[in-house]
Design an enzyme around this catalytic site. Structure first.
Site, PDB file in Angstrom:
ATOM      1  N   SER A 229       0.746  -1.049   0.020  1.00  0.00           N
ATOM      2  CA  SER A 229      -0.079  -0.211   0.086  1.00  0.00           C
ATOM      3  C   SER A 229       0.659   1.207  -0.065  1.00  0.00           C
ATOM      4  O   SER A 229       1.572   1.360  -0.899  1.00  0.00           O
ATOM      5  CB  SER A 229      -0.878   0.053   1.130  1.00  0.00           C
ATOM      6  OG  SER A 229      -1.945   0.660   0.884  1.00  0.00           O
ATOM      7  N   LYS A 233       4.117   2.073  -2.406  1.00  0.00           N
ATOM      8  CA  LYS A 233       4.360   3.170  -3.337  1.00  0.00           C
ATOM      9  C   LYS A 233       5.842   3.458  -2.965  1.00  0.00           C
ATOM     10  O   LYS A 233       6.621   3.975  -4.041  1.00  0.00           O
ATOM     11  CB  LYS A 233       3.558   4.360  -2.917  1.00  0.00           C
ATOM     12  CG  LYS A 233       2.029   4.263  -2.795  1.00  0.00           C
ATOM     13  CD  LYS A 233       1.160   5.532  -2.493  1.00  0.00           C
ATOM     14  CE  LYS A 233      -0.039   5.203  -1.932  1.00  0.00           C
ATOM     15  NZ  LYS A 233      -1.180   4.687  -2.723  1.00  0.00           N
ATOM     16  N   TRP A 320     -10.667   0.520  -4.619  1.00  0.00           N
ATOM     17  CA  TRP A 320      -9.879   1.587  -4.350  1.00  0.00           C
ATOM     18  C   TRP A 320      -8.462   1.640  -4.833  1.00  0.00           C
ATOM     19  O   TRP A 320      -7.956   2.746  -5.328  1.00  0.00           O
ATOM     20  CB  TRP A 320      -9.586   1.684  -2.659  1.00  0.00           C
ATOM     21  CG  TRP A 320      -9.208   2.959  -2.035  1.00  0.00           C
ATOM     22  CD1 TRP A 320      -8.245   3.138  -1.167  1.00  0.00           C
ATOM     23  CD2 TRP A 320      -9.763   4.266  -2.031  1.00  0.00           C
ATOM     24  NE1 TRP A 320      -7.925   4.466  -0.949  1.00  0.00           N
ATOM     25  CE2 TRP A 320      -9.125   5.207  -1.515  1.00  0.00           C
ATOM     26  CE3 TRP A 320     -11.090   4.661  -2.679  1.00  0.00           C
ATOM     27  CZ2 TRP A 320      -9.329   6.466  -1.405  1.00  0.00           C
ATOM     28  CZ3 TRP A 320     -10.948   6.295  -2.700  1.00  0.00           C
ATOM     29  CH2 TRP A 320     -10.276   6.888  -1.856  1.00  0.00           C
ATOM     30  N   HIS A 371      -7.845  -5.439   0.863  1.00  0.00           N
ATOM     31  CA  HIS A 371      -6.629  -4.959   0.975  1.00  0.00           C
ATOM     32  C   HIS A 371      -5.899  -5.268   2.248  1.00  0.00           C
ATOM     33  O   HIS A 371      -6.187  -4.940   3.164  1.00  0.00           O
ATOM     34  CB  HIS A 371      -6.927  -3.415   1.219  1.00  0.00           C
ATOM     35  CG  HIS A 371      -5.965  -2.433   1.180  1.00  0.00           C
ATOM     36  ND1 HIS A 371      -5.029  -2.081   0.066  1.00  0.00           N
ATOM     37  CD2 HIS A 371      -5.291  -1.762   2.300  1.00  0.00           C
ATOM     38  CE1 HIS A 371      -4.180  -1.249   0.169  1.00  0.00           C
ATOM     39  NE2 HIS A 371      -4.222  -0.963   1.471  1.00  0.00           N
TER      40      HIS A 371
HETATM   41  C1  GTR Z   1      -5.262   4.457   2.007  1.00  0.00           C
HETATM   42  C2  GTR Z   1      -4.806   5.294   0.873  1.00  0.00           C
HETATM   43  C3  GTR Z   1      -4.173   4.357  -0.193  1.00  0.00           C
HETATM   44  C4  GTR Z   1      -3.275   3.260   0.574  1.00  0.00           C
HETATM   45  C5  GTR Z   1      -3.962   2.817   2.057  1.00  0.00           C
HETATM   46  C6  GTR Z   1      -2.740   2.211   2.639  1.00  0.00           C
HETATM   47  O1  GTR Z   1      -6.049   5.119   2.990  1.00  0.00           O
HETATM   48  O2  GTR Z   1      -5.792   5.965   0.398  1.00  0.00           O
HETATM   49  O3  GTR Z   1      -3.359   5.128  -1.167  1.00  0.00           O
HETATM   50  O4  GTR Z   1      -1.963   3.812   0.654  1.00  0.00           O
HETATM   51  O5  GTR Z   1      -4.133   3.869   2.675  1.00  0.00           O
HETATM   52  O6  GTR Z   1      -1.848   2.456   2.877  1.00  0.00           O
HETATM   53  O7  GTR Z   1      -3.314   1.237   3.349  1.00  0.00           O
END
Ligand code: GTR
Length: 393
Positions: A229, A233, A320, A371
């Protein structure tokens, strides 16, 4: 008054709905910037022109417009290493590593958790996780076990396993993110194209890489950088810049990670910049609701890692992070791998859920579920590394 409040609520809801599209038929038409055309509009046909002209150009575009510059200079670096306990019934050994970086009287301390397999010929390849969750997920004593960092699985596959926490570099908070690495580089904070939190995490990964280069038990030519996540990045940005990372894994990294921005599917730039203003540089804010104005898209970030292998993932319920947009990003990076004669095995369309494509320089899966970073994901990453490092299992 009541009507006004209702109207306000409706406006908020409508704005939200517009900001988050989950409907494939509403993806706007878009044209991606050509990864193989220079800003001077010259076609890039060789590895040489890619390496000498287009690659540096793209890297700078990402620095200036999104992640910020990554300073490479510091006064000194010191590693404090001590042998910890043997864990996993003797199958692994904990090595405590404190990395201290100094610049202009300021200091950053990175706690590297490192477990080395015992009874295995050294040096060993290593997986290093950029940990954006609780430190308990990477417990070296193994009292706490978590599938987010399934150390037993990695060790039993003959790899060392390591992790560091993002908060050692830049706390993940808009008010305090500048407390660590950015204290060493205050000039970055003042610059619109300066480093911010994600850049600081990637900088930390490179300092860990510096350490690996000094540890004779580690094969520094076989380092796999993994992030999930927001950490994904950072793993992508780290590998894009630092070519010492042999393999990059970017798990569910979504917007401003592996997913294409121009599809405007799921999370969008305006939303990420609003919720997490400390992740990217000031210039990135110019692209709120203006994805098409960006001189890059995320397939070009993956292309910067070429010819080194990249594994990007998604989870089926994590719209998402735009699973299709992630797959398309990899697909659009294929041409750059082609310059190195590396053939991707990705199909034309996204594979089904739980159908990983692993034996390829550009690898992908869309795991069933939420996620997360799970044992299923890690199992595939190990296969991927075995394949590329030519480790037969
Ligand atoms: C979310 C964000 C994502 C992702 C995620 C995470 O809220 O919108 O871009 O980075 O967090 O890190 O779990």
């Amino acid at each position: 008054m009541k009507n006004l409040l209702l109207l306000l609520a409706l406006v908020v809801l409508l704005t939200e709905a517009r900001a988050q599209n989950y409907d494939e038929s509403k993806v706007p038409p878009y044209t991606l910037p050509d990864v193989l055309k220079t800003t001077g509009r010259k076609k890039v046909k060789s590895e040489k022109t890619w390496e000498n002209v287009r690659r540096p150009e793209i890297r700078k575009l990402f620095e200036d417009n999104i992640y910020g510059q990554t300073p490479t200079r510091f006064d000194s670096i010191r590693y404090v290493v001590s042998e910890g306990q043997s864990v996993m019934e003797g199958r692994a050994k904990h090595r405590e590593v404190l990395i201290e970086v100094f610049r202009q009287g300021k200091q950053v301390k990175i706690d590297l958790v490192l477990l080395l397999p015992s009874n295995v010929e050294k040096p060993v390849p290593v997986f290093v996780l950029i940990n954006n969750r609780g430190k308990e997920n990477t417990d070296p004593s193994r009292k706490i076990k978590s599938d987010f960092w399934p150390a037993e699985m990695v060790i039993d596959s003959g790899y060392a396993v390591a992790a560091f926490h993002v908060s050692d570099l830049a706390p993940d908070n808009k008010d305090t993110y500048s407390n660590c690495v950015l204290q060493l580089y205050p000039e970055q904070l003042a610059a619109d194209n300066g480093m911010r939190a994600i850049g600081a995490w990637a900088w930390g990964a490179s300092r860990v890489m510096d350490y690996f280069g000094t540890d004779t038990d580690i094969d520094a030519k076989k380092v796999v950088v993994v992030g999930h996540s927001r950490g994904g990045k950072a793993s992508l940005w780290a590998a894009a810049q630092d070519r010492r990372f042999a393999i990059c894994v970017t798990n569910c990294s979504g917007n401003t990670g592996a997913a294409l921005a121009r599809r405007q599917f799921g999370e969008r730039i305006s939303r990420i910049n609003t919720t997490f203003p400390h992740w990217f540089n000031n210039n990135y804010k110019k692209y709120n609701d203006r994805e098409n104005a960006l001189p890059v898209d995320q397939h070009m970030l993956i292309a910067l890692v070429a010819p080194r292998p990249v594994y990007a993932t998604n989870a089926s319920k994590d719209l998402w992070a735009d699973p299709k947009g992630t797959f398309l990003s990899l697909k659009n990076a294929e041409r750059v791998y082609g310059l190195y004669e590396m053939r991707s095995a990705l199909p034309a369309d996204p594979p089904g859920i739980n159908e990983p494509i692993i034996r390829s320089p550009l690898a992908y899966h869309n795991r069933e579920g939420e996620h997360n970073l799970t044992a299923y994901d890690w199992g595939n990453f190990i296969h991927f590394a075995n394949y590329h490092f030519k480790i037969s299992k």
